[in-house]
Motif scaffolding. Structure first.
Motif, PDB file in Angstrom:
ATOM      1  N   GLY A 564       0.818  -1.215   0.000  1.00  9.15           N
ATOM      2  CA  GLY A 564       0.000   0.000   0.000  1.00  9.15           C
ATOM      3  C   GLY A 564       0.842   1.251   0.000  1.00  9.15           C
ATOM      4  N   SER A 565       1.961   1.232   0.731  1.00 14.81           N
ATOM      5  CA  SER A 565       2.824   2.414   0.749  1.00 14.81           C
ATOM      6  C   SER A 565       3.568   2.564  -0.573  1.00 14.81           C
ATOM      7  CB  SER A 565       3.812   2.341   1.922  1.00 14.81           C
ATOM      8  OG  SER A 565       4.740   1.294   1.732  1.00 14.81           O
ATOM      9  N   PHE A 566       3.863   1.444  -1.239  1.00 15.82           N
ATOM     10  CA  PHE A 566       4.503   1.523  -2.552  1.00 15.82           C
ATOM     11  C   PHE A 566       3.525   2.093  -3.587  1.00 15.82           C
ATOM     12  CE2 PHE A 566       6.822  -2.573  -1.084  1.00 15.82           C
ATOM     13  CZ  PHE A 566       7.548  -1.835  -0.169  1.00 15.82           C
ATOM     14  N   TYR A 567       2.252   1.826  -3.369  1.00 15.54           N
ATOM     15  CA  TYR A 567       1.201   2.401  -4.218  1.00 15.54           C
ATOM     16  C   TYR A 567       1.284   3.924  -4.183  1.00 15.54           C
ATOM     17  CZ  TYR A 567      -3.693   3.535  -5.496  1.00 15.54           C
ATOM     18  OH  TYR A 567      -4.826   4.051  -6.061  1.00 15.54           O
ATOM     19  N   ILE A 568       1.435   4.488  -2.999  1.00 10.79           N
ATOM     20  CA  ILE A 568       1.520   5.945  -2.866  1.00 10.79           C
ATOM     21  C   ILE A 568       2.818   6.470  -3.455  1.00 10.79           C
ATOM     22  CG2 ILE A 568       1.640   7.854  -1.216  1.00 10.79           C
ATOM     23  CD1 ILE A 568      -1.148   6.611  -1.626  1.00 10.79           C
ATOM     24  N   PHE A 569       3.915   5.749  -3.225  1.00  9.86           N
ATOM     25  CA  PHE A 569       5.182   6.225  -3.787  1.00  9.86           C
ATOM     26  C   PHE A 569       5.135   6.225  -5.310  1.00  9.86           C
ATOM     27  CE2 PHE A 569       9.632   6.530  -4.833  1.00  9.86           C
ATOM     28  CZ  PHE A 569      10.101   7.408  -3.868  1.00  9.86           C
ATOM     29  N   ALA A 570       4.470   5.227  -5.888  1.00 12.51           N
ATOM     30  CA  ALA A 570       4.305   5.206  -7.350  1.00 12.51           C
ATOM     31  C   ALA A 570       3.462   6.393  -7.815  1.00 12.51           C
ATOM     32  CB  ALA A 570       3.691   3.884  -7.795  1.00 12.51           C
ATOM     33  N   MET A 571       2.493   6.813  -6.986  1.00 13.81           N
ATOM     34  CA  MET A 571       1.732   8.015  -7.330  1.00 13.81           C
ATOM     35  C   MET A 571       2.660   9.220  -7.341  1.00 13.81           C
ATOM     36  SD  MET A 571      -1.910   7.501  -5.335  1.00 13.81           S
ATOM     37  CE  MET A 571      -2.771   8.783  -6.228  1.00 13.81           C
ATOM     38  N   TRP A 572       3.584   9.280  -6.402  1.00 14.02           N
ATOM     39  CA  TRP A 572       4.546  10.392  -6.398  1.00 14.02           C
ATOM     40  C   TRP A 572       5.464  10.343  -7.615  1.00 14.02           C
ATOM     41  CZ3 TRP A 572       5.165   9.484  -0.508  1.00 14.02           C
ATOM     42  CH2 TRP A 572       4.283  10.322   0.190  1.00 14.02           C
ATOM     43  N   VAL A 573       5.692   9.141  -8.152  1.00 18.17           N
ATOM     44  CA  VAL A 573       6.435   9.051  -9.419  1.00 18.17           C
ATOM     45  C   VAL A 573       5.679   9.805 -10.499  1.00 18.17           C
ATOM     46  CG1 VAL A 573       7.192   7.474 -11.253  1.00 18.17           C
ATOM     47  CG2 VAL A 573       7.586   6.870  -8.851  1.00 18.17           C
ATOM     48  N   GLY A 574       4.360   9.623 -10.537  1.00 19.75           N
ATOM     49  CA  GLY A 574       3.539  10.361 -11.501  1.00 19.75           C
ATOM     50  C   GLY A 574       3.634  11.856 -11.291  1.00 19.75           C
ATOM     51  N   PHE A 575       3.584  12.294 -10.035  1.00 19.65           N
ATOM     52  CA  PHE A 575       3.762  13.719  -9.742  1.00 19.65           C
ATOM     53  C   PHE A 575       5.136  14.202 -10.189  1.00 19.65           C
ATOM     54  CE2 PHE A 575       0.189  13.138  -6.807  1.00 19.65           C
ATOM     55  CZ  PHE A 575      -0.490  14.333  -6.966  1.00 19.65           C
ATOM     56  N   GLY A 576       6.147  13.336 -10.047  1.00 22.25           N
ATOM     57  CA  GLY A 576       7.498  13.712 -10.452  1.00 22.25           C
ATOM     58  C   GLY A 576       7.590  13.991 -11.940  1.00 22.25           C
ATOM     59  N   VAL A 577       6.915  13.168 -12.741  1.00 21.85           N
ATOM     60  CA  VAL A 577       6.906  13.383 -14.190  1.00 21.85           C
ATOM     61  C   VAL A 577       6.237  14.713 -14.508  1.00 21.85           C
ATOM     62  CG1 VAL A 577       6.091  12.486 -16.400  1.00 21.85           C
ATOM     63  CG2 VAL A 577       6.902  10.901 -14.635  1.00 21.85           C
ATOM     64  N   TYR A 578       5.112  14.979 -13.860  1.00 19.72           N
ATOM     65  CA  TYR A 578       4.424  16.243 -14.108  1.00 19.72           C
ATOM     66  C   TYR A 578       5.287  17.431 -13.660  1.00 19.72           C
ATOM     67  CZ  TYR A 578       0.942  19.874 -14.443  1.00 19.72           C
ATOM     68  OH  TYR A 578       0.277  21.026 -14.798  1.00 19.72           O
ATOM     69  N   ALA A 579       6.023  17.258 -12.562  1.00 22.72           N
ATOM     70  CA  ALA A 579       6.889  18.335 -12.073  1.00 22.72           C
ATOM     71  C   ALA A 579       7.942  18.704 -13.109  1.00 22.72           C
ATOM     72  CB  ALA A 579       7.549  17.913 -10.760  1.00 22.72           C
ATOM     73  N   ILE A 580       8.497  17.688 -13.759  1.00 26.17           N
ATOM     74  CA  ILE A 580       9.526  17.955 -14.786  1.00 26.17           C
ATOM     75  C   ILE A 580       8.909  18.704 -15.964  1.00 26.17           C
ATOM     76  CG2 ILE A 580      11.074  16.856 -16.445  1.00 26.17           C
ATOM     77  CD1 ILE A 580      11.429  14.583 -14.360  1.00 26.17           C
ATOM     78  N   ILE A 581       7.752  18.228 -16.410  1.00 27.52           N
ATOM     79  CA  ILE A 581       7.076  18.901 -17.532  1.00 27.52           C
ATOM     80  C   ILE A 581       6.736  20.335 -17.152  1.00 27.52           C
ATOM     81  CG2 ILE A 581       5.018  18.896 -18.996  1.00 27.52           C
ATOM     82  CD1 ILE A 581       4.982  15.823 -18.690  1.00 27.52           C
ATOM     83  N   ASP A 582       6.214  20.508 -15.949  1.00 32.55           N
ATOM     84  CA  ASP A 582       5.825  21.846 -15.495  1.00 32.55           C
ATOM     85  C   ASP A 582       7.022  22.784 -15.426  1.00 32.55           C
ATOM     86  OD1 ASP A 582       3.692  23.591 -14.257  1.00 32.55           O
ATOM     87  OD2 ASP A 582       5.130  23.554 -12.596  1.00 32.55           O
ATOM     88  N   LYS A 583       8.152  22.267 -14.979  1.00 30.61           N
ATOM     89  CA  LYS A 583       9.356  23.098 -14.870  1.00 30.61           C
ATOM     90  C   LYS A 583       9.832  23.542 -16.249  1.00 30.61           C
ATOM     91  CE  LYS A 583      12.642  24.938 -12.376  1.00 30.61           C
ATOM     92  NZ  LYS A 583      12.350  26.016 -11.383  1.00 30.61           N
ATOM     93  N   ILE A 584       9.852  22.617 -17.196  1.00 29.09           N
ATOM     94  CA  ILE A 584      10.297  22.978 -18.551  1.00 29.09           C
ATOM     95  C   ILE A 584       9.306  23.933 -19.200  1.00 29.09           C
ATOM     96  CG2 ILE A 584      10.755  22.037 -20.860  1.00 29.09           C
ATOM     97  CD1 ILE A 584      11.769  19.492 -19.486  1.00 29.09           C
TER      98      ILE A 584
END
Length: 1023
Positions: A564-584
């Motif tokens: 269950g905690s890995f589920y949330i960390f994988a969600m943060w992976v998705g946020f990480g991708v969006y963060a990179i796109i947003d920064k560029i």
């Protein structure tokens, strides 16, 4: 982009991600039964039987539904496995939609949704979801019939429903989402309580809507409310509902003399009426909050009404009926896992108590005695529930001398492991300090048993072997040599078995870095929803570790429990991708950038993980657990009694009998469960074609609280016949009891030296012994049972032995070196495949478990010839359990070859050696210690070419391993000394055999020189 178009693409992309996941899990499903609990879950699902506490009735009912679509009995397991795969794919679907929901909130905070942002949201959510799809721990559970896949689905569904509920705040009838959430929470009790850990996050979704700003005080109160609601549902609502049913049943039957189950029915009616009048009152008086709370509780209870299946089926006396929860009181004990004993995670006793067992004393200096839990049973004659155990003041209260707060080190048998990790001196007898206690919790429980698993899933994994805090196995790695060298030692000259281990998966830490970026990004942009995810992450990770108090070292890795905690960390992976796109996008906005970054991250995270993880998660052609179980059953003669020990030699066998109806003439008796009265009751009933166990003890004599232990007093030196011994044990004469404390009596036995008479005519007639071996049959078998005492399960094993009178062949699966697992008869066994048969022919146990029992070469040859080794003509992933079990197959064949050589049957010996060599290649199956006999046995049958081939393979393995060890620094070499020594001992064994049997002097010299050169690598170590 218009909202309607966004929603359309959100739905389409979600189903695409679902399809990818479903195809992945379907292609990699195990086609039949797996090891561990899967055999039990499949068996109890298909026939709606009762599994181990705390039960999974919803999982079982759904499993029965999926099993209906099986094409044949041997296809049932595949369909129940598919249920896990389907549930896992739906987990990914709801994860994707939850991610798009949360990322979109950040994306549209200041600006409207456009095509660029839509691509970024959908792409980021896809990367995060697919990262979880291909993650190690989640994928493992997705392809087998275990509860964790469905539990993950319910967690994902609950969180997604929570977000839908939150979105509807302020709308009419928005609480319909809350009622659906309540129903799912109730249903979660029917799968696994892990799903309940979403509740705190759901509570905060509600609180965040009504509190625009938190002060320190209100934030603390909010957390207490969230935890309180979880505690209410988990520790109060369900347990106290069952307690109410239990108390009602006892009152109406014992006090008012009504028929059995009347109290349960009345309690049900009272609850229904309570809800009816409560809802009517709150609706009439417009008490909206009260009405909503009542409805929510009602829907939770409707959900966990699936538990009604358990007592219904328990009363049907199903073949598998663990704990027999046939009444309200027994169902409560089943839910509370009373079978496993009490443990207090906040205040309990340390392992050090064994050095100074002190009882608590009252003010007069008298030992304080405390009550234990009463055990109720139905007395059909009296028409009442009676207490069968002596529970009043039955146990001494221990002093607080060795107790402490949040004790982590509590198991006396694991003392040295605790000390090694916590830095406690080996000879210390003191209670661990709080610092040592917290050090163990931080380093082992949170460090090794949580963060190591987290890094496995998002950084990389060393191999598929279980780790014991050593540098060789079970660690996390990055795939970047200079980092891994610091973590686990040299990365150059890795041996083949390390490099080629399919569990060696490296992601270079990319998913983990994306997750860290996403974590920080969400914290910066959306603190409230970040905290919701953080709560989810903490409760399904750290809270589970704290609550379960993992011990060093567990029988297997436990990463599946914290997915269950890995589920949330994988969600943060998705946020990480969006963060990179947003920064560029801050520098240049372009759809191509969003698409390009999404594709790049797909390649760097989920696709990389898929390519790395596929080979060790693809179970599509693996039948090893199935073969192992079948080989055990095929080792037995007709109408045999087979004693098993643990999960892997019991549950797959249950599956074969219950589902595939295979060898139902065999009575499978698990020696561990035989310590419980309910299991003995079941063993005393006929099951399919198998007869009840032969036993003279009655239920009253072995029920809970009776005959839990019998003590040896050593009053008689002569040997007793086993029948006389059991007459003593079964006697109610007060002279057969000893007073162990004031008013407390236990059974004792005056001698531990017993004789078992042999019925020669019977053993020859039923084939226990062949006619050609009749001259070897002994008249009497002598056995020396435990000189300290006998527990209930051992007494029952002796009871079976005494009353069997050699009518049924008796077998043992082995797997343990303990004398008591073989009823102290290890010198009277015959290896008949994978199982050992009890025979009245003495064969001294000189070589331990691997050399135990005599060999009937003709019989064993025929049985080994029928082995399939789990092969179905295709390659498959050999997991660690399959490789472990190969030790038994390899050793059985080696002992057969030895017997054939002694009988001068060289052709058959060569055939068996070739079978073992080719069906279980040395490099793939490893466990080299049981492969050392290959060269010698090939030499003995005059096959020097084959002997050299086997020797060369083994020598290469040892040389690679030693070369690798030689690259460690001196400190690590000292730690690895025993491993290095073992490698040299095995290497030397091969060298000695070559020196002894080979006639090629050049080859002998070459082997000797190579051996000496490898010794020189470690000159300083052996000085």
């Amino acid at each position: 982009m218009k909202e309607i178009n966004y929603q359309k693409w959100n739905v389409i992309t979600g189903w695409i991600v679902f399809a990818i996941s479903l195809v992945t899990y379907t292609l990699t499903l195990e086609p039949t039964v797996s090891f561990w609990d899967c055999g039990e879950y499949i068996s109890t699902a298909v026939k709606l039987e009762v599994g181990h506490p705390p039960g999974a009735p919803l999982f079982q009912m759904l499993g029965a539904f999926f099993a209906m679509f099986s094409l044949s009995d041997n296809h049932v397991a595949h369909m129940v496995n598919f249920m896990s795969g389907l549930a896992s794919a739906f987990t990914i679907l709801f994860m994707f939609w939850s991610l798009t929901n949360l990322i979109k909130r950040i994306a549209i905070k200041n600006k409207a949704l456009d095509n660029n942002k839509t691509i970024a949201i959908l792409g980021s959510a896809a990367v995060g979801s697919l990262t979880y799809t291909f993650s190690d721990s989640f994928w493992f559970s997705a392809v087998e019939a275990e509860v964790y896949a469905m539990s993950s689905f319910l967690m994902a569904l609950l969180f997604w429903l929570g977000l839908k509920w939150e979105k509807s705040f302020g709308e009419p009838r928005n609480n319909r989402w809350l009622l659906l959430i309540s129903l799912i929470i109730g249903l979660s009790f029917g799968v696994h309580i892990l799903s309940l850990l979403v509740i705190p996050s759901l509570v905060f979704l509600y609180l965040n809507h009504y509190y625009s700003h938190y002060t320190v005080k209100t934030f603390i109160i909010a957390n207490l409310i969230a935890i309180g609601i979880l505690a209410f549902v988990f520790k109060f609502l369900f347990p106290y509902t069952l307690l109410f049913f239990s108390a009602s049943e006892l009152f109406f039957i014992n006090n008012l003399g009504l028929p059995f189950n009347t109290g349960t029915i009345i309690a049900g009616i009272v609850i229904v009426l309570g809800f009816y009048f409560g809802l009517k009152h709150t609706r009439k008086n417009k008490l909206y909050l009260g009405n909503t709370i009542l409805l929510s509780v009602l829907f939770v209870m409707i959900g966990f009404s699936c538990w009604i299946m358990l007592p219904i089926r328990a009363n049907a006396n199903t073949i598998i009926n663990e704990n027999n929860p046939s009444s309200a009181r027994e169902l409560l004990a089943y839910y509370n896992r009373e079978q496993y004993g009490d443990a207090n995670i906040f205040y309990d006793t340390y392992y050090s108590e064994k050095y100074n067992r002190a009882s608590a004393l009252d003010e007069n200096g008298e030992v304080i005695m405390i009550d234990v839990k009463p055990k109720y049973e139905k007395d059909e004659k009296a028409g009442k529930y009676i207490i069968v155990n002596d529970y009043k003041k039955a146990q001494q209260k221990t002093s607080d001398l060795h107790k402490g707060l949040i004790p982590r080190m509590v198991v006396p048998g694991l003392e040295q492991n605790y000390k090694m990790i916590a830095g406690i001196p080996k000879d210390s007898q003191s209670k661990p300090t709080m610092f040592q206690n917290l050090k163990f919790m931080a380093e082992y429980q949170f460090g090794y048993m949580y963060f190591r698993y987290l890094f496995w899933n998002f950084v990389g994994k060393q191999n598929d072997l279980q780790g014991n805090m050593d540098p060789l196995n079970g660690n996390w790695i990055t795939g970047i040599d200079f980092i891994d060298q610091t973590l686990v030692g040299p990365q150059k000259n890795l041996p083949r078995n390390a490099k080629k281990n399919k569990g060696r998966n490296v992601y270079f830490g990319i998913p983990f870095l994306l997750g860290l970026i996403g974590l920080m990004f969400q914290y910066a942009k959306d603190k409230r929803n970040f905290y919701n995810l953080l709560l989810f992450f903490a409760f399904t990770g750290f809270a589970i570790i704290f609550y379960t108090n993992p011990k060093p070292f567990e029988p297997r890795e436990r990463d599946y429990a914290i997915v269950g905690s890995f589920y949330i960390f994988a969600m943060w992976v998705g946020f990480g991708v969006y963060a990179i796109i947003d920064k560029i996008n801050q520098y240049k906005r372009n759809k191509a950038i969003a698409i390009g970054i999404t594709i790049l991250c797909l390649l760097a995270s989920p696709i990389l993980m898929a390519t790395q993880n596929w080979d060790d998660h693809d179970r599509s052609n693996r039948y090893t657990a199935y073969f192992n179980a079948k080989a055990y059953l095929d080792s037995c003669d007709q109408n045999a009694i087979l004693f098993t020990i643990g999960d892997n030699d019991t549950f797959p066998l249950w599956y074969l009998q219950e589902v595939e109806k295979y060898r139902t003439d065999i009575k499978i008796v698990n020696s561990s469960l035989l310590a419980t009265d309910w299991y003995i009751d079941q063993m005393k009933r006929k099951a399919y074609e198998s007869d009840p166990i032969p036993s003279q003890l009655t239920h009253k004599q072995y029920r809970h609280g009776s005959l839990d232990v019998a003590y040896h007093m050593g009053q008689v030196k002569d040997r007793w016949n086993l029948e006389d011994f059991m007459t003593w044990i079964s006697s109610n004469d007060k002279r057969t009891y000893i007073e162990i404390s004031e008013g407390k009596f236990e059974k004792f036995y005056p001698t531990n030296k017993l004789n078992l008479k042999v019925n020669k005519e019977m053993v020859l007639a039923n084939g226990t012994v062949k006619a050609k071996d009749a001259h070897e049959i002994v008249d009497t078998i002598s056995l020396d049972v435990d000189e300290r005492g006998l527990t209930k399960n051992r007494i029952l094993m002796l009871d079976i032995l005494a009353n069997n009178q050699w009518k049924h062949p008796i077998y043992f699966t082995g797997g343990s070196n303990a004398n008591e697992e073989y009823i102290w008869l290890k010198d009277y066994l015959q290896l008949d495949g994978l199982a050992y048969k009890l025979v009245p022919i003495k064969t001294e146990d000189k070589y331990g478990i691997l050399g135990m029992g005599r060999i009937d070469s003709e019989l064993l040859y025929d049985r080994v010839k029928d082995w399939t080794f789990g092969h179905r003509g295709k390659d498959f992933y050999l997991d660690v359990e399959s490789r472990k079990n190969s030790i038994t197959y390899r050793n059985t064949i080696s002992r057969l070859v030895e017997a054939l050589i002694n009988e001068r049957k060289f052709d058959k010996a060569e055939e068996m050696l070739d079978l073992s060599f080719h069906k279980m290649p040395i490099e793939d199956y490893e466990n080299y210690g049981v492969c050392l006999g290959f060269p010698e046995q090939y030499y003995l049958i005059n096959k020097p070419e084959k002997a050299r081939k086997a020797a060369n393979i083994l020598i290469k393995v040892f040389q690679e391993q030693l070369l690798y060890y030689s690259k460690f620094n001196s400190k690590d070499l000292s730690y690895l000394f025993s491993d290095i020594q073992t490698q040299f001992q095995m290497y030397q064994t091969i060298k000695i055999d070559i020196d002894k049997y080979d006639t090629d002097e050049d080859y002998k010299n070459k082997v000797a020189q190579a051996f000496e050169s490898h010794i020189e690598m470690f000159e300083t170590l052996f000085e």
